[in-house]
Scaffold this motif. Sequence first.
Motif, PDB file in Angstrom:
ATOM      1  N   LEU A  71       0.822  -1.210   0.000  1.00 41.25           N
ATOM      2  CA  LEU A  71       0.000   0.000   0.000  1.00 41.25           C
ATOM      3  C   LEU A  71       0.852   1.254   0.000  1.00 41.25           C
ATOM      4  N   THR A  72       0.278   2.348  -0.522  1.00 43.05           N
ATOM      5  CA  THR A  72       0.897   3.672  -0.471  1.00 43.05           C
ATOM      6  C   THR A  72      -0.074   4.632   0.210  1.00 43.05           C
ATOM      7  N   PRO A  73       0.401   5.746   0.752  1.00 40.32           N
ATOM      8  CA  PRO A  73      -0.498   6.697   1.438  1.00 40.32           C
ATOM      9  C   PRO A  73      -1.600   7.228   0.539  1.00 40.32           C
ATOM     10  N   ASP A  74      -1.334   7.362  -0.768  1.00 34.93           N
ATOM     11  CA  ASP A  74      -2.344   7.890  -1.683  1.00 34.93           C
ATOM     12  C   ASP A  74      -3.542   6.963  -1.806  1.00 34.93           C
ATOM     13  N   GLU A  75      -3.351   5.669  -1.561  1.00 29.89           N
ATOM     14  CA  GLU A  75      -4.452   4.714  -1.677  1.00 29.89           C
ATOM     15  C   GLU A  75      -5.334   4.709  -0.435  1.00 29.89           C
ATOM     16  N   ILE A  76      -4.870   5.305   0.659  1.00 26.05           N
ATOM     17  CA  ILE A  76      -5.595   5.232   1.927  1.00 26.05           C
ATOM     18  C   ILE A  76      -6.074   6.632   2.299  1.00 26.05           C
ATOM     19  N   VAL A  77      -7.248   6.972   1.780  1.00 25.99           N
ATOM     20  CA  VAL A  77      -7.813   8.296   2.037  1.00 25.99           C
ATOM     21  C   VAL A  77      -8.596   8.307   3.342  1.00 25.99           C
ATOM     22  N   PHE A  78      -9.208   7.179   3.687  1.00 25.82           N
ATOM     23  CA  PHE A  78     -10.122   7.156   4.835  1.00 25.82           C
ATOM     24  C   PHE A  78      -9.841   5.953   5.731  1.00 25.82           C
ATOM     25  N   ILE A  79      -9.762   6.194   7.036  1.00 28.05           N
ATOM     26  CA  ILE A  79      -9.762   5.130   8.042  1.00 28.05           C
ATOM     27  C   ILE A  79     -10.781   5.516   9.104  1.00 28.05           C
ATOM     28  N   ASP A  80     -11.716   4.637   9.364  1.00 29.49           N
ATOM     29  CA  ASP A  80     -12.763   4.918  10.343  1.00 29.49           C
ATOM     30  C   ASP A  80     -12.138   5.220  11.706  1.00 29.49           C
ATOM     31  N   SER A  81     -12.651   6.244  12.363  1.00 32.01           N
ATOM     32  CA  SER A  81     -12.095   6.652  13.654  1.00 32.01           C
ATOM     33  C   SER A  81     -12.208   5.544  14.699  1.00 32.01           C
ATOM     34  N   GLU A  82     -13.257   4.711  14.601  1.00 30.12           N
ATOM     35  CA  GLU A  82     -13.399   3.599  15.551  1.00 30.12           C
ATOM     36  C   GLU A  82     -12.292   2.561  15.348  1.00 30.12           C
ATOM     37  N   VAL A  83     -11.840   2.393  14.104  1.00 26.64           N
ATOM     38  CA  VAL A  83     -10.738   1.477  13.824  1.00 26.64           C
ATOM     39  C   VAL A  83      -9.433   2.053  14.367  1.00 26.64           C
ATOM     40  N   ILE A  84      -9.207   3.336  14.154  1.00 26.12           N
ATOM     41  CA  ILE A  84      -7.989   3.991  14.645  1.00 26.12           C
ATOM     42  C   ILE A  84      -7.881   3.859  16.161  1.00 26.12           C
ATOM     43  N   ARG A  85      -9.014   3.988  16.859  1.00 29.44           N
ATOM     44  CA  ARG A  85      -8.990   3.946  18.329  1.00 29.44           C
ATOM     45  C   ARG A  85      -8.644   2.561  18.874  1.00 29.44           C
ATOM     46  N   LEU A  86      -8.702   1.531  18.034  1.00 22.92           N
ATOM     47  CA  LEU A  86      -8.368   0.182  18.504  1.00 22.92           C
ATOM     48  C   LEU A  86      -6.902   0.065  18.908  1.00 22.92           C
ATOM     49  N   VAL A  87      -6.040   0.827  18.234  1.00 19.55           N
ATOM     50  CA  VAL A  87      -4.599   0.760  18.513  1.00 19.55           C
ATOM     51  C   VAL A  87      -4.131   2.149  18.949  1.00 19.55           C
ATOM     52  N   PRO A  88      -3.689   2.313  20.203  1.00 17.98           N
ATOM     53  CA  PRO A  88      -3.209   3.623  20.655  1.00 17.98           C
ATOM     54  C   PRO A  88      -2.043   4.114  19.790  1.00 17.98           C
ATOM     55  N   GLU A  89      -1.932   5.428  19.673  1.00 19.00           N
ATOM     56  CA  GLU A  89      -0.893   5.996  18.814  1.00 19.00           C
ATOM     57  C   GLU A  89       0.500   5.544  19.243  1.00 19.00           C
TER      58      GLU A  89
END
Length: 582
Positions: A71-89
């Motif tokens: 994957l490249t950053p250009d292919e990933i425009v959206f990540i659901d906030s609930e998914v992001i919260r699964l893994v702490p920064e």
Amino acid sequence: MALPKSYTLSYKSLGALLVDSKVITQEQLNKALDRQREKGGLLGDVIVEMGLATEVQVLTALAQQLNIPHLTPDEIVFIDSEVIRLVPERMARQCMAIPLSIRDNTLMVAMVNPFDIIAIDDIRTITNHKINTAIISKSGLETLLNRFYGTSNQESSLEDVLKDVSETHLELKRELDEEREVNLERLREQVEEAPIVKLVDYIISNAITERASDIHIEPQEKRLSIRYRIDGVLHDIISPAKALQMAIISRIKIMSNMDIAERRLPQDGRFTIKQGFREVDLRISTLPTVFGEKVVMRLLEKGSLSLDLDSLGFGNDQLEIFRRYIKNPHGMVLLTGPTGSGKTTTLYSALTEIKSSQTNIVTVEDPVEYQIKGIYQVQANPKIGLTFANGLRYILRQDPDIIMVGEIRDLETAEMAIRSALTGHLVFSTLHTNDAVGTIVRLINMGVEPYLVCSSLNLAVAQRLVRKICPHCKESYRPTKEVLRSLAIDGKTQTQKGLLFHHGKGCRRCKDTGYYGRTAICEMLEIKTLVRNAILNGADIDGMQKVAVEMGMSTLRENGLQKVRDGITTPEEVLKATIEED
């Protein structure tokens, strides 16, 4: 520690794959292996450090070795906030990984080092999900971490982005105010800068979050309006500064491979966002207006498309009728309704149900909205002479069993479709009329002989989409006599029986609209003997409608009212969708 079960490791090593693909020579590989033995580290990193291959080449080979996506950053425009919260920064940065999406209790994670089993175990433990991995570069991961962990609060993020954009494009604003011609090279540089990229990414990612089917970017005299179409209704979202209009539209044009220098003619383009398990197609259309170019972006998420007849909203009796006619060996099935009424989805669902290894199904469409495995789809292109009629003519030379024509717009296409239906083919198509009976009248008005309509047409289906009541805030109420009167229901009789309707009171999940999702209401006209006699006797539309109702056809209004009684939708939605019957 063994590799995760999701990996299907290639029998070839990374070095061998790079040699086979002629990225490096065997001699260069030997030198890299010697360096690795001396200094340690990963072979891919050593090869990149020695300048023998680029990072992208090494990552592509690693992805091939592990049989995982690169994957490249250009292919990933959206990540659901609930998914992001699964893994702490903190853990994401420590593991050099970012969560992308969830499907069937499996979390897709992009990692710099997919061989890091400890990191994968840590993420599995904290999320309690199975883990599938993709590979991404270090710089690409850093971009995503900053983009998504730095924007957990979307509202404040949008404010920050708009502030950054405004500050970055002050010079562009002065040029626009002075009505000077913008330097295209400088404009191209500006729209590739982080603030504009973030703003356009936000517009698209937020649309996906909000379940939008379309994004409207609309220039007005003193402002720029951005609206989303959600469940068939347009909603105002944000209004960026007018000075950002050219930069926003140019960024979208670049993503869609359009000509940013051409602002006088309409253009069409498309691009795809791939993100973990999800793949979203965006179809872009520009239209010059007096205040600048208007842009409409249609979002088509492939994984979310349900091509199941049972999920369309047809009643049991209607499903039985529809299934009977789509399994006929020949004849014509026509769907009618306004643009956006779900006709194409219904036809795709029908083709998906009846396709098999024993049938040859060919379509001609404009555009091909979804690609369906096992069906041969042709994109019409009138500019080069590939019209629906010509496309159908060529398809008949391909020994088809089943044919779908995107739309019957003229007599030539209608005659070709009817000829196909009369020569042993099953033909599906669409028309723009108000109701099922109107399909017959429309064909005759085009110039088709009534006896040909009787001989070829098997079933006409009129369809509309109505919004469904939000299940999270659904509540019952007793309808007033005025509501019942508007629906032509005897208020006194029905209220005595304790008739209850339902509506949504509004909640966070439906954005306080009371609606969530849409379903179909329809009427199905079977072309049987009584209808054929009416056609041949020259009956007008009212006469044919009367015959159809006497045969037992449930009208759009009646079908909608049944969904109101079943608590699926509201009277207001049915009245709006069937107003032409009044």
